[in-house]
Design a protein around this motif. Sequence first.
Motif, PDB file in Angstrom:
ATOM      1  N   GLY A 150       0.763  -1.235   0.000  1.00  0.00           N
ATOM      2  CA  GLY A 150       0.000   0.000   0.000  1.00  0.00           C
ATOM      3  C   GLY A 150       0.792   1.283   0.000  1.00  0.00           C
ATOM      4  O   GLY A 150       0.211   2.361  -0.111  1.00  0.00           O
ATOM      5  N   HIS A 151       2.103   1.220   0.155  1.00  0.00           N
ATOM      6  CA  HIS A 151       2.954   2.402   0.076  1.00  0.00           C
ATOM      7  C   HIS A 151       4.116   2.111  -0.860  1.00  0.00           C
ATOM      8  O   HIS A 151       4.527   0.957  -1.019  1.00  0.00           O
ATOM      9  CB  HIS A 151       3.492   2.797   1.454  1.00  0.00           C
ATOM     10  N   MET A 152       4.661   3.175  -1.457  1.00  0.00           N
ATOM     11  CA  MET A 152       5.803   3.003  -2.346  1.00  0.00           C
ATOM     12  C   MET A 152       6.956   2.356  -1.587  1.00  0.00           C
ATOM     13  O   MET A 152       7.311   2.784  -0.497  1.00  0.00           O
ATOM     14  CB  MET A 152       6.237   4.369  -2.893  1.00  0.00           C
ATOM     15  N   ALA A 153       7.513   1.308  -2.163  1.00  0.00           N
ATOM     16  CA  ALA A 153       8.623   0.584  -1.541  1.00  0.00           C
ATOM     17  C   ALA A 153       9.568   0.128  -2.639  1.00  0.00           C
ATOM     18  O   ALA A 153       9.278  -0.822  -3.361  1.00  0.00           O
ATOM     19  CB  ALA A 153       8.113  -0.613  -0.740  1.00  0.00           C
ATOM     20  N   HIS A 154      10.694   0.822  -2.769  1.00  0.00           N
ATOM     21  CA  HIS A 154      11.627   0.543  -3.861  1.00  0.00           C
ATOM     22  C   HIS A 154      12.113  -0.905  -3.827  1.00  0.00           C
ATOM     23  O   HIS A 154      12.270  -1.543  -4.873  1.00  0.00           O
ATOM     24  CB  HIS A 154      12.831   1.491  -3.771  1.00  0.00           C
ATOM     25  N   HIS A 155      12.353  -1.409  -2.611  1.00  0.00           N
ATOM     26  CA  HIS A 155      12.945  -2.741  -2.502  1.00  0.00           C
ATOM     27  C   HIS A 155      11.982  -3.850  -2.928  1.00  0.00           C
ATOM     28  O   HIS A 155      12.400  -5.002  -3.085  1.00  0.00           O
ATOM     29  CB  HIS A 155      13.412  -2.990  -1.064  1.00  0.00           C
ATOM     30  N   LEU A 156      10.693  -3.513  -3.126  1.00  0.00           N
ATOM     31  CA  LEU A 156       9.724  -4.530  -3.530  1.00  0.00           C
ATOM     32  C   LEU A 156       9.503  -4.584  -5.036  1.00  0.00           C
ATOM     33  O   LEU A 156       8.789  -5.456  -5.523  1.00  0.00           O
ATOM     34  CB  LEU A 156       8.393  -4.286  -2.821  1.00  0.00           C
ATOM     35  N   MET A 157      10.106  -3.673  -5.781  1.00  0.00           N
ATOM     36  CA  MET A 157       9.888  -3.667  -7.226  1.00  0.00           C
ATOM     37  C   MET A 157      10.457  -4.927  -7.889  1.00  0.00           C
ATOM     38  O   MET A 157       9.876  -5.464  -8.836  1.00  0.00           O
ATOM     39  CB  MET A 157      10.504  -2.416  -7.844  1.00  0.00           C
ATOM     40  N   GLU A 158      11.572  -5.418  -7.402  1.00  0.00           N
ATOM     41  CA  GLU A 158      12.143  -6.651  -7.959  1.00  0.00           C
ATOM     42  C   GLU A 158      11.191  -7.817  -7.722  1.00  0.00           C
ATOM     43  O   GLU A 158      10.995  -8.668  -8.597  1.00  0.00           O
ATOM     44  CB  GLU A 158      13.510  -6.927  -7.329  1.00  0.00           C
ATOM     45  N   ARG A 159      10.556  -7.842  -6.554  1.00  0.00           N
ATOM     46  CA  ARG A 159       9.603  -8.911  -6.244  1.00  0.00           C
ATOM     47  C   ARG A 159       8.365  -8.809  -7.142  1.00  0.00           C
ATOM     48  O   ARG A 159       7.821  -9.820  -7.574  1.00  0.00           O
ATOM     49  CB  ARG A 159       9.218  -8.804  -4.764  1.00  0.00           C
ATOM     50  N   ALA A 160       7.968  -7.590  -7.444  1.00  0.00           N
ATOM     51  CA  ALA A 160       6.831  -7.404  -8.349  1.00  0.00           C
ATOM     52  C   ALA A 160       7.141  -7.947  -9.738  1.00  0.00           C
ATOM     53  O   ALA A 160       6.246  -8.428 -10.439  1.00  0.00           O
ATOM     54  CB  ALA A 160       6.466  -5.920  -8.435  1.00  0.00           C
ATOM     55  N   GLY A 161       8.397  -7.883 -10.134  1.00  0.00           N
ATOM     56  CA  GLY A 161       8.786  -8.454 -11.416  1.00  0.00           C
ATOM     57  C   GLY A 161       8.787  -9.970 -11.420  1.00  0.00           C
ATOM     58  O   GLY A 161       8.566 -10.596 -12.456  1.00  0.00           O
ATOM     59  N   ARG A 162       9.015 -10.569 -10.249  1.00  0.00           N
ATOM     60  CA  ARG A 162       9.087 -12.035 -10.159  1.00  0.00           C
ATOM     61  C   ARG A 162       7.722 -12.683 -10.021  1.00  0.00           C
ATOM     62  O   ARG A 162       7.541 -13.851 -10.388  1.00  0.00           O
ATOM     63  CB  ARG A 162       9.962 -12.438  -8.967  1.00  0.00           C
ATOM     64  N   TYR A 163       6.756 -11.973  -9.459  1.00  0.00           N
ATOM     65  CA  TYR A 163       5.440 -12.551  -9.200  1.00  0.00           C
ATOM     66  C   TYR A 163       4.383 -11.805 -10.012  1.00  0.00           C
ATOM     67  O   TYR A 163       4.245 -10.583  -9.896  1.00  0.00           O
ATOM     68  CB  TYR A 163       5.078 -12.453  -7.713  1.00  0.00           C
ATOM     69  N   SER A 164       3.615 -12.530 -10.791  1.00  0.00           N
ATOM     70  CA  SER A 164       2.581 -11.895 -11.606  1.00  0.00           C
ATOM     71  C   SER A 164       1.462 -11.309 -10.756  1.00  0.00           C
ATOM     72  O   SER A 164       0.745 -10.406 -11.205  1.00  0.00           O
ATOM     73  CB  SER A 164       1.994 -12.911 -12.592  1.00  0.00           C
ATOM     74  N   ASN A 165       1.297 -11.791  -9.525  1.00  0.00           N
ATOM     75  CA  ASN A 165       0.190 -11.352  -8.680  1.00  0.00           C
ATOM     76  C   ASN A 165       0.621 -10.376  -7.597  1.00  0.00           C
ATOM     77  O   ASN A 165      -0.045 -10.241  -6.563  1.00  0.00           O
ATOM     78  CB  ASN A 165      -0.523 -12.546  -8.048  1.00  0.00           C
ATOM     79  N   PHE A 166       1.732  -9.663  -7.811  1.00  0.00           N
ATOM     80  CA  PHE A 166       2.185  -8.689  -6.817  1.00  0.00           C
ATOM     81  C   PHE A 166       2.415  -7.332  -7.462  1.00  0.00           C
ATOM     82  O   PHE A 166       3.090  -7.222  -8.488  1.00  0.00           O
ATOM     83  CB  PHE A 166       3.473  -9.163  -6.140  1.00  0.00           C
ATOM     84  N   TYR A 167       1.832  -6.291  -6.843  1.00  0.00           N
ATOM     85  CA  TYR A 167       1.942  -4.916  -7.315  1.00  0.00           C
ATOM     86  C   TYR A 167       2.385  -4.014  -6.171  1.00  0.00           C
ATOM     87  O   TYR A 167       2.273  -4.380  -4.987  1.00  0.00           O
ATOM     88  CB  TYR A 167       0.596  -4.413  -7.845  1.00  0.00           C
ATOM     89  N   VAL A 168       2.858  -2.831  -6.517  1.00  0.00           N
ATOM     90  CA  VAL A 168       3.272  -1.830  -5.536  1.00  0.00           C
ATOM     91  C   VAL A 168       2.482  -0.557  -5.801  1.00  0.00           C
ATOM     92  O   VAL A 168       2.304  -0.139  -6.949  1.00  0.00           O
ATOM     93  CB  VAL A 168       4.785  -1.545  -5.625  1.00  0.00           C
ATOM     94  N   CYS A 169       1.988   0.072  -4.729  1.00  0.00           N
ATOM     95  CA  CYS A 169       1.246   1.321  -4.825  1.00  0.00           C
ATOM     96  C   CYS A 169       2.211   2.496  -4.705  1.00  0.00           C
ATOM     97  O   CYS A 169       3.193   2.440  -3.959  1.00  0.00           O
ATOM     98  CB  CYS A 169       0.204   1.357  -3.707  1.00  0.00           C
ATOM     99  N   THR A 170       1.921   3.579  -5.428  1.00  0.00           N
ATOM    100  CA  THR A 170       2.812   4.740  -5.437  1.00  0.00           C
ATOM    101  C   THR A 170       2.604   5.669  -4.248  1.00  0.00           C
ATOM    102  O   THR A 170       3.322   6.653  -4.102  1.00  0.00           O
ATOM    103  CB  THR A 170       2.596   5.573  -6.714  1.00  0.00           C
ATOM    104  N   CYS A 171       1.624   5.397  -3.396  1.00  0.00           N
ATOM    105  CA  CYS A 171       1.289   6.303  -2.300  1.00  0.00           C
ATOM    106  C   CYS A 171       2.514   6.616  -1.444  1.00  0.00           C
ATOM    107  O   CYS A 171       3.304   5.725  -1.117  1.00  0.00           O
ATOM    108  CB  CYS A 171       0.198   5.671  -1.441  1.00  0.00           C
ATOM    109  N   ALA A 172       2.666   7.879  -1.084  1.00  0.00           N
ATOM    110  CA  ALA A 172       3.739   8.363  -0.209  1.00  0.00           C
ATOM    111  C   ALA A 172       5.102   8.395  -0.878  1.00  0.00           C
ATOM    112  O   ALA A 172       6.123   8.497  -0.207  1.00  0.00           O
ATOM    113  CB  ALA A 172       3.812   7.561   1.090  1.00  0.00           C
ATOM    114  N   ALA A 173       5.140   8.343  -2.202  1.00  0.00           N
ATOM    115  CA  ALA A 173       6.385   8.642  -2.918  1.00  0.00           C
ATOM    116  C   ALA A 173       6.479  10.166  -3.001  1.00  0.00           C
ATOM    117  O   ALA A 173       5.707  10.794  -3.715  1.00  0.00           O
ATOM    118  CB  ALA A 173       6.367   8.021  -4.308  1.00  0.00           C
TER     119      ALA A 173
END
Length: 257
Positions: A150-173
């Motif tokens: 639910g919040h922007m998290a740079h370290h989770l972007m790699e995980r979003a690339g590995r899993y089709s069912n994972f997204y990151v929200c831009t809130c609080a960037a």
Amino acid sequence: GHFGTWRGIGVPDALSGERLIAEMDRWGCDQVWMSASDPGYGGPMRDANETVFALARQYPDRILPYCTLSAGDPKGCLAELRRCLEYPRCIGVKMHRYEQPPYTVKSDFLQPVLELLNDGKRVYINHCFESLADLDWALARYPDLTFINGHMAHHLMERAGRYSNFYVCTCAAMVPDELGGVVAQAGRSDKLLVGSDFNLFCLAFGPGMLAYSTMSDADQRRILGLNALRLLRRQGWWHDGLLRCTKASVALSQACE
């Protein structure tokens, strides 16, 4: 977004659906996925959810409600979700962290919740995922459920690339051109969803950080709605004709896919 009153925070006309929709119209915003204010911990879950679901019933094409759940009432979460899912356009579940007992997506009380969401190909958004090992476990166990940080998290972007069912929200960037840097570093914009904290803040808080970024128009369009549209098309009730303002974007999304 969040709809309702907040303890200790003054939001003018916090319960005015008319004011909220008027602001959406000024920005050309088709739709907001809305969770409760004081999310899940400021009183009974049912009361907070009813505030949001009443708004959704008033504006069914413009507001998609989340069922806001709380670890403060683990025994009541499944029943509350089932109640919320009686409204067919419930997009999924939102959970927060504040003033709640610690929990992760591997906690026992959440398994029937996640199973039900997985069956409906819905969304589970959390303020943040505190155990990445447990997140990986849940992403693999519930492949038809979309998980969103639910919040922007740079370290989770790699995980979003590995899993089709994972997204990151831009809130609080909040750093200037932070999102442009995120997209450039990740080499992708297809796993980001715009977050605004609207109606707590002005709707500008979400799209503003994109409008003044260095990313391309195509990347901005994906984050502002085309990525969300991909998730909506998994819902049996959805059709693209529900969009009011972005029919040109629908055509672009079909060209991009």
